[in-house]
Each structure stands twice: as structure tokens, then as C-alpha cells.
Design a protein around this motif. Structure first.
Motif, PDB file in Angstrom:
ATOM      1  N   ARG A 306      29.676 -15.655   6.679  1.00 15.01           N
ATOM      2  CA  ARG A 306      29.644 -14.201   6.923  1.00 15.01           C
ATOM      3  C   ARG A 306      28.333 -13.605   6.403  1.00 15.01           C
ATOM      4  N   SER A 307      27.882 -14.062   5.240  1.00 14.79           N
ATOM      5  CA  SER A 307      26.623 -13.556   4.683  1.00 14.79           C
ATOM      6  C   SER A 307      25.462 -13.877   5.615  1.00 14.79           C
ATOM      7  N   TYR A 308      25.428 -15.116   6.098  1.00 13.55           N
ATOM      8  CA  TYR A 308      24.360 -15.530   7.014  1.00 13.55           C
ATOM      9  C   TYR A 308      24.411 -14.712   8.298  1.00 13.55           C
ATOM     10  N   TYR A 365      22.179 -20.191   2.227  1.00 16.94           N
ATOM     11  CA  TYR A 365      21.877 -21.511   2.770  1.00 16.94           C
ATOM     12  C   TYR A 365      22.925 -22.510   2.289  1.00 16.94           C
ATOM     13  N   PHE A 366      23.289 -23.418   3.171  1.00 19.84           N
ATOM     14  CA  PHE A 366      24.213 -24.479   2.788  1.00 19.84           C
ATOM     15  C   PHE A 366      23.866 -25.747   3.548  1.00 19.84           C
ATOM     16  N   PHE A 367      24.408 -26.867   3.082  1.00 19.49           N
ATOM     17  CA  PHE A 367      24.109 -28.163   3.674  1.00 19.49           C
ATOM     18  C   PHE A 367      25.308 -29.069   3.415  1.00 19.49           C
ATOM     19  N   SER A 368      25.271 -30.278   3.922  1.00 18.34           N
ATOM     20  CA  SER A 368      26.451 -31.139   3.882  1.00 18.34           C
ATOM     21  C   SER A 368      26.724 -31.737   2.505  1.00 18.34           C
ATOM     22  N   GLY A 563      19.393 -29.599   1.142  1.00 17.03           N
ATOM     23  CA  GLY A 563      19.639 -29.611  -0.298  1.00 17.03           C
ATOM     24  C   GLY A 563      19.594 -28.260  -0.974  1.00 17.03           C
ATOM     25  N   LEU A 564      19.424 -27.188  -0.198  1.00 15.16           N
ATOM     26  CA  LEU A 564      19.229 -25.858  -0.774  1.00 15.16           C
ATOM     27  C   LEU A 564      20.521 -25.049  -0.666  1.00 15.16           C
ATOM     28  N   GLY A 565      20.951 -24.471  -1.789  1.00 14.16           N
ATOM     29  CA  GLY A 565      22.129 -23.620  -1.765  1.00 14.16           C
ATOM     30  C   GLY A 565      23.405 -24.394  -2.029  1.00 14.16           C
ATOM     31  N   GLU A 587      28.462 -20.784  -8.960  1.00 14.41           N
ATOM     32  CA  GLU A 587      27.801 -21.995  -9.434  1.00 14.41           C
ATOM     33  C   GLU A 587      26.585 -22.301  -8.562  1.00 14.41           C
ATOM     34  N   PHE A 588      26.756 -22.208  -7.266  1.00 12.47           N
ATOM     35  CA  PHE A 588      25.680 -22.589  -6.348  1.00 12.47           C
ATOM     36  C   PHE A 588      24.592 -21.529  -6.238  1.00 12.47           C
ATOM     37  N   TYR A 589      24.969 -20.251  -6.325  1.00 12.01           N
ATOM     38  CA  TYR A 589      24.005 -19.153  -6.142  1.00 12.01           C
ATOM     39  C   TYR A 589      23.951 -18.340  -7.440  1.00 12.01           C
ATOM     40  N   HIS A 590      22.756 -18.197  -7.983  1.00 10.71           N
ATOM     41  CA  HIS A 590      22.575 -17.613  -9.299  1.00 10.71           C
ATOM     42  C   HIS A 590      22.521 -16.083  -9.242  1.00 10.71           C
ATOM     43  N   ASP A 591      23.140 -15.442 -10.231  1.00 11.37           N
ATOM     44  CA  ASP A 591      23.042 -13.980 -10.444  1.00 11.37           C
ATOM     45  C   ASP A 591      23.460 -13.188  -9.213  1.00 11.37           C
ATOM     46  N   ILE A 592      24.535 -13.631  -8.566  1.00 12.22           N
ATOM     47  CA  ILE A 592      24.997 -12.944  -7.357  1.00 12.22           C
ATOM     48  C   ILE A 592      26.259 -12.136  -7.649  1.00 12.22           C
ATOM     49  N   ALA A 593      26.605 -11.267  -6.700  1.00 12.38           N
ATOM     50  CA  ALA A 593      27.886 -10.561  -6.706  1.00 12.38           C
ATOM     51  C   ALA A 593      28.546 -10.792  -5.358  1.00 12.38           C
ATOM     52  N   ILE A 594      29.859 -10.816  -5.338  1.00 10.59           N
ATOM     53  CA  ILE A 594      30.611 -10.913  -4.090  1.00 10.59           C
ATOM     54  C   ILE A 594      31.121  -9.514  -3.771  1.00 10.59           C
TER      55      ILE A 594
END
Length: 601
Positions: A306-308, A365-368, A563-565, A587-594
Motif C-alpha cells: 500500500r505504501s509503494y 522496498y522489499f525483496f525475497s 537486499g534493501l528494506g 525492525e526492517f524500516y528505521h524511525d518510521i510510523a504506521i
């Protein structure tokens, strides 16, 4: 020095300073630059397509070329507010104001440098420089990046059948997304697209509507006349589906929710699927992550997707074709796997939630699969600046890790260590191997290098045998490949810079993709961690090392993707360990808010 005139901004040559505001001159112009003054102008001058915020009682406030300008206006018989006018000047004063009365309202469906398509009106011409004015909140002139297709209602000021200005009275609604449905390997255009629907639907062409019964073949080319270039197919039932058909009413695709828009171009037909953003995610999440994964991992994927997608709504990448994204891996894979109750539930459970960093929606960003660590933004040769502060590598290892893999001996021990365990070590690609034939596939390797140099020149460096800089034209004279060496590696293990040495020169590859692409051209065999052969032309990841062998090199690697995200298999492992989706995301994304995009902000 620049001066604003009725024709826009002009640079002014040094020494030409004989100007007074609102006076009129005849000027000598060369190459877009005022180089001299002939004299004062006695004829009336017209400022075209001026946005008048307010005018009346001798005063006016206008926007012209992005500037707010107060004016004295005498003899105006009516109050004018938030519209577009032509203003005539004579003797340094406003002598007449011509209000443009023709205004139509609708949504922007597509636009390019010559025309803009408006819902209910079709495509209208414009001058090539769209004037866009926002009247809600702060009144200001906007650029075309704010002209969001599909989600933006506006008033269009029209003169002589041309759009001369656009007025936005309310923010865009971000509820819907428009997806360009590609034609497999043939790209954007379809030859003769045909559809069937599992419920009654309506085909709209101009002012004509035709009702179609369910399961009846819709051959859209039959609805285009000489003057029509747009057909819309809409469904009566909200839960109905459209399917591409082979002409015999058989389905050759999964079902599409929402509406279909088909446009005719010289190259063929473009097909756009418009539907609510949340329903779009029903088709994305199972296409990007197996529905069998843990529920919390599916929720992670839903928030990332959704963010992307939200960011793509703002980018206008496909504005000329009336879309925001396409359905391929260039954006997010859409509708390539059947919807599943589990993935739909993950979308519903996170409805509206996106990742925000420093108050803005972040590109998630995400990956497998990771090699045991995620990576920093340096894998794309980008600076680790504040804008990418949320993208920092993290360890996913649960056993056998180390703090820094940037040194070759540390990476070699890690990538070949049998004791290493991580959240995503169950993935077949957690460890993999490849055999490179640098002799027999030299031509393919050089071709891959040239291809990446042409696409991504700053990240492919040629060095001739004497150490001087070279070009791709020197590559055929470099001879045979004699070595492959890591020059720089991320702390998380990914190669940032790889040197391929030849007999008479060398090539340095920067970015993980360039490295995977070129080494993939040399691969004759890739196997996963179970020893199963894998058919792929791109190496699984750039978290790898190359050891020389008699006929080439043996590559030991780990992970699949950039390898990013967020690692999808890592997220699944975390979910199995009992972590919730918000905890995993942080954990994967630093200093974020949902946060929720539907909360009215």
C-alpha cells in the motif's frame, strides 16, 4: 537577472536596466534573452490566462507565472474571484479584464504535452504549458506533478476548445488506482483485446451506453468509430469480474475488479483497469507473497504494498496512458495469482495503513530473501542521506552471525558457514551456488557489460591496460577475462563494487543489479541450497563471492533480490517467532510510523 513579461520570464543582458514596473516596451530579443530596448510600446498588451484570485473595488490579486501580483484595477463592474481571465494593459494600467466563462468539471484521466483527457468530455488540446491553480488552503500555482490522474476533480477553463487553465477546489481523493494491463512480452499495446464479464455490464462510448449480458463476448474494437478513441466498460455488480478472452468466451486471465478503459493509439489498444486501492491490493499481495505465509507476514506485505502504491499515485509515470502503474515487476505484480481469503484478510486488517518517515509516505522496498543481513542504500550507489534514513541494513541471523561482512575473509567464512541460521534460512535461496564460464561466454559477458553501460553509464567504469579511462568501445580489445575481485562490500555482505580484470584492461561494476546482470550472463549453472538447479539469467543476489576454477569461477552466494528494506522470507520467519506486523515493519524500516491514509489528512 530575469524579468517577468506577458510572455513569461526572460534573462536580461547586463546594462539593460531601463525598466519600470507595468510600463510597456519594445525589446530586442535573442536566444530567449533581452539584449536591448527599442522604445516604449503604445499598443495595448494582453496578459493571457491570468488567474484572478480576487478583483473588485479598484484592487485585484492575481497569480501569473507563479508570482502573486497586486494590481490597481479601475472601472470593474463586477467582482471576480478564483477564475482565469485575459487582462489588457494600456498606458501602464489595466484597461480591460476579459473573464473566461466556459468552465467544465470532471476528473483528469490522462494528459501529455499536447492534450488532456477529462471524464465526460474526452481529450481536449492545451498550449503545452498547463496552468494549474489551487484554491483550497493556500492559493497558489502548481506544476504538472500535482495533476493526479483518476483521483482529481477539477474545473477546466476552456477557450476556443482548448484548456487554458485548471482550478483545483479540493484535494485529490486517493481511493482509486489505475493499472495499465500490459500485453505480456509485447508491452503496452494490445492488438484486438476481447473480454467477457461474469455479470451484466455497460459499454460507454461518448454519450452512447450499451448494456451487455453476462458472459457475452466484448470485442472493444467494434465500438471504436472514426472519431472515438476511448471506450469504458463498467460492471453492474460490485463483486463482478472482467476477464481477457480468446474470442471463444474462454478466460485467458484472472478476473479484474472495477472498470476497464480502453484507448486507441496508432500502435494498438491500451487497457487500463481502475479500481479501489484496497481491492488492487487484493490482487497484489498474493502475487508478491505466497498466501500460505504467516498472517502477520501477509499484513507486513499489505502495508508495504500500500505504501509503494500510494507513492505511485503521486508520480504520474503513466499519465499519458491514463494510469498510475502497470501490472508487472516494474511496479508491483498485480493479478498474477488468484485472490485468497488469507491475503484479502491481511489487506482488510491493515486497511489504509502505510509507512511514514519524517511525515511522508516512505517507499517500502522489499525483496525475497536475505543472506542473513539486509543492506544499506549503498547497494544502488546512492548516498546515505537523510531522505533514505529509514533504509538501513539489519541482521536477521539467529545463529552464527558477525557484526561486519565488509572484509572478504569475514564474508567468505559467513557465506560458507554451515552453522549460520537466520529468520529466512528456510528459503531455498538463503544459500546458493553458481558456476561461471568466463571463457566460453565471453561474448555474452561483454554484451551484458555494454548493455548496462548504455543503461546506467555512471555505474560501469572502463579502465584501459595503461590505467587510463576507457569506454565501451575499448572492451573488444581487452582480451580474455583473467580475474573477478570484490573491490567494495557493504557491512551486510552485498557487493558495492566488483572488478572484472581482462588481459589488457578492466571493468568495474557498481550497484547490485549491474553485478547480478553481468555475472548472470556468465552463469552456466545455478543451484539452490538443496542443490536443485535453478533457471535464471540474473544471479539471485550480489551477496556473493567468486572463487577461481580451471574453466572459470565458482560463486558462493546468499539471498534473493536487491537486499534493501524488508525480506519477505525474513518477515515470515519473524512472524513464526511470534512478532506482530507493526513490530516487524519497525525492525526492517528505521524511525518510521504506521499511519492511515484515510484519516482525512
Amino acid at each position: 537577472m530575469r524579468k517577468l513579461t506577458q510572455e513569461g520570464y526572460y534573462e536580461v543582458a547586463k546594462g539593460v536596466d531601463y525598466f519600470h514596473y507595468y510600463d510597456m516596451y519594445q525589446a530586442y530579443v535573442m536566444d530567449g534573452r533581452i539584449i536591448g530596448i527599442k522604445g516604449r510600446c503604445q499598443e495595448p498588451v494582453t496578459l493571457k490566462n491570468v488567474f484572478v484570485h480576487t478583483a473588485g473595488e479598484g484592487q485585484a490579486a492575481i497569480l501569473f507565472e507563479g508570482r502573486e501580483i497586486p494590481l490597481d484595477v479601475e472601472g470593474l463592474n463586477e467582482e471576480i474571484r478564483d477564475t482565469i481571465c485575459d487582462m489588457e494593459w494600456k498606458g501602464g494600467k489595466v484597461s480591460a479584464v476579459y473573464k473566461k466563462e466556459d468552465v467544465i468539471s470532471g476528473k483528469v484521466l490522462s494528459f501529455d504535452d499536447e492534450k488532456i483527457e477529462i471524464s465526460g468530455y474526452g481529450a481536449l488540446k492545451h498550449s503545452g504549458n498547463l496552468k494549474i491553480y489551487k484554491t483550497y488552503g493556500t492559493v497558489e500555482q502548481l506544476d504538472e506533478s500535482k495533476l493526479l490522474v483518476g483521483n482529481l476533480k477539477a474545473d477546466f477553463v476552456v477557450a476556443e476548445k482548448d484548456v487554458c487553465g485548471i482550478i483545483l477546489k479540493e484535494p485529490a481523493s486517493m481511493d482509486n488506482i489505475r493499472v495499465l494491463l500490459l500485453n505480456g512480452e509485447n508491452g503496452i499495446f494490445h492488438g484486438d483485446p476481447m473480454f467477457v464479464a461474469d455479470a451484466g455490464c455497460t459499454v460507454t462510448v461518448g454519450d452512447t451506453k450499451k448494456k451487455i449480458k453476462k458472459n457475452k463476448l466484448i470485442r472493444v474494437s467494434e465500438y471504436f468509430g472514426d472519431g472515438e478513441d476511448y471506450v469504458k466498460v463498467s460492471m453492474k455488480k460490485k463483486d463482478g469480474r472482467f476477464y481477457f478472452s480468446n474470442g471463444d468466451k474462454e478466460h485467458i486471465s484472472l478476473g479484474y475488479r472495477g472498470t476497464l478503459e480502453i484507448r486507441k493509439y496508432p500502435e494498438g489498444y491500451g487497457v487500463v483497469n481502475e479500481l479501489p486501492l484496497e481491492q488492487y491490493l487484493y490482487g497484489v499481495v498474493p502475487s508478491e507473497m505466497p498466501a500460505s505465509y504467516e498472517r502477520q507476514a501477509l499484513c507486513v506485505q499489505a502495508v508495504c504494498a500500500r505504501s509503494y502504491a500510494y507513492i505511485q499515485l503521486l508520480n504520474n509515470s503513466y499519465a499519458a496512458y491514463g494510469a498510475h502503474v502497470d501490472d508487472s515487476t516494474s511496479y508491483q505484480v498485480y493479478n498474477k495469482q488468484q485472490e485468497d481469503p488469507k491475503t484479502n484478510l491481511a489487506v482488510d486488517d491493515t486497511v489504509g495503513e502505510v509507512i511514514k518517515y519524517q511525515g511522508e509516505v516512505a517507499e517500502a522496498y522489499f525483496f525475497s530473501t536475505s543472506c542473513g543481513y539486509t543492506q544499506d542504500i549503498g547497494v544502488w550507489n546512492l548516498p546515505e542521506d537523510e531522505a533514505h534514513g529509514y533504509l538501513k541494513g539489519i541482521p536477521l541471523v539467529t545463529e552464527g552471525g558477525t557484526s561486519d561482512l565488509s572484509k572478504e575473509d569475514a564474508f567468505e567464512a559467513f557465506i560458507q558457514g554451515k552453522e549460520v541460521q537466520a529468520y529466512d534460512s528456510d528459503s531455498p535461496y538463503f544459500r546458493w551456488e553458481a558456476v561461471l564460464d568466463t571463457k566460453g561466454k565471453l561474448e555474452a559477458i561483454n554484451g551484458a557489460i555494454v548493455s548496462r553501460a548504455q543503461a546506467n553509464g555512471g555505474n560501469v567504469l572502463f579502465v584501459k591496460g595503461d590505467g587510463s579511462p576507457g569506454t565501451e568501445g575499448d572492451l573488444p580489445g581487452f582480451g580474455k577475462i583473467v580475474g573477478i575481485e570484490a573491490k567494495e562490500r557493504e557491512a551486510g555482505g552485498c557487493l558495492r563494487r566488483l572488478c572484472i580484470s581482462y588481459e589488457k584492461g578492466s571493468v568495474e561494476l557498481l550497484t547490485e543489479y549491474n553485478i547480478r546482470f553481468v555475472l548472470g550472463a556468465a552463469a552456466v549453472q545455478v543451484t539452490d541450497q538443496e542443490g536443485n538447479p535453478v533457471d535464471m539469467s540474473l544471479l539471485p543476489s550480489a551477496c556473493c563471492m567468486a572463487a577461481p576454477e580451471k574453466e572459470g569461477f565458482h560463486v558462493f552466494g546468499g539471498g534473493y533480490g536487491h537486499g534493501l528494506g524488508m525480506s519477505q522470507n525474513g518477515a515470515n520467519g519473524m512472524a513464526k517467532a511470534g512478532m506482530g506486523y507493526v513490530e516487524i515493519l519497525k525492525e526492517f524500516y528505521h524511525d518510521i510510523a504506521i499511519e492511515n491514509i484515510y484519516n482525512g489528512d
